[in-house]
Design an enzyme around this catalytic site. Structure first.
Site, PDB file in Angstrom:
ATOM      1  N   HIS A 298       0.833  -1.196   0.000  1.00 41.92           N
ATOM      2  CA  HIS A 298       0.000   0.000   0.000  1.00 41.92           C
ATOM      3  C   HIS A 298       0.867   1.245   0.000  1.00 41.92           C
ATOM      4  O   HIS A 298       2.022   1.215   0.408  1.00 41.92           O
ATOM      5  CB  HIS A 298      -0.973   0.018   1.188  1.00 41.92           C
ATOM      6  CG  HIS A 298      -0.317  -0.011   2.536  1.00 41.92           C
ATOM      7  ND1 HIS A 298       0.267  -1.145   3.072  1.00 41.92           N
ATOM      8  CD2 HIS A 298      -0.177   0.951   3.470  1.00 41.92           C
ATOM      9  CE1 HIS A 298       0.745  -0.870   4.269  1.00 41.92           C
ATOM     10  NE2 HIS A 298       0.486   0.398   4.534  1.00 41.92           N
TER      11      HIS A 298
ATOM     12  N   HIS B 139       0.903   5.383   1.076  1.00 48.08           N
ATOM     13  CA  HIS B 139       0.307   6.463   1.861  1.00 48.08           C
ATOM     14  C   HIS B 139       0.412   7.742   1.039  1.00 48.08           C
ATOM     15  O   HIS B 139       1.502   8.092   0.580  1.00 48.08           O
ATOM     16  CB  HIS B 139       1.088   6.685   3.163  1.00 48.08           C
ATOM     17  CG  HIS B 139       1.030   5.544   4.118  1.00 48.08           C
ATOM     18  ND1 HIS B 139       0.226   5.558   5.238  1.00 48.08           N
ATOM     19  CD2 HIS B 139       1.671   4.350   4.128  1.00 48.08           C
ATOM     20  CE1 HIS B 139       0.390   4.431   5.905  1.00 48.08           C
ATOM     21  NE2 HIS B 139       1.260   3.674   5.246  1.00 48.08           N
TER      22      HIS B 139
END
Length: 141
Positions: free
Chosen positions: A102, A104
């Site tokens: 992932h 940010h």
């Protein structure tokens, strides 16, 4: 280590766990971080399973990066940011706590420090308002 299909992001992708989803396509979802370091802190999560950048397939990364860019552009606009901070961690020693790749995306303003990722959750009404603001900006990108 191998990929754990029971991680929280896999459960969010499967619809088994709630999240403030701001974007979804066949490649990825984008959700608001529940412990934001700044208003609009968003996570872009690929649907393809990979532990992190180190084991992700090149084709998956090639499809994911335009989504990261789209969400970054929208976040900059939605939160009138001066810049965008993008973080991505690989393994525990580097600060990774959820072992599903992932990114940010954190809107930044000149002279304003980001908050620590403290474990203190943001108010749900605030997250809902930020979600609507970001969805509107994504629709324009």
């Amino acid at each position: 280590m191998s990929y754990d299909a029971d991680n929280i992001f896999a459960k969010i992708i499967a619809g088994e766990f709630p999240a403030h989803k701001v974007y979804e396509d066949e490649t990825a979802i984008a959700i608001l971080d529940i412990m934001p370091q700044a208003a609009g802190h968003t996570l872009v999560i690929p649907k393809a399973p990979s532990r992190n950048l180190l084991d992700a397939k090149e084709d998956d990364l090639a499809r994911l990066m335009p989504v990261v860019q789209k969400i970054a552009r929208a976040a900059k606009d939605a939160f009138s940011a001066d810049g965008i901070h993008i973080q991505q961690f690989n393994e525990a020693a580097a600060g990774q706590t959820v072992f599903h790749l992932h990114f940010h995306i954190i809107p930044r303003h000149e002279g304003v420090a980001i908050r620590p990722h403290s474990g203190e959750m943001e108010n749900q009404d605030t997250l809902a308002a930020h979600s609507e603001k970001l969805k509107a900006a994504i629709a324009k990108v």
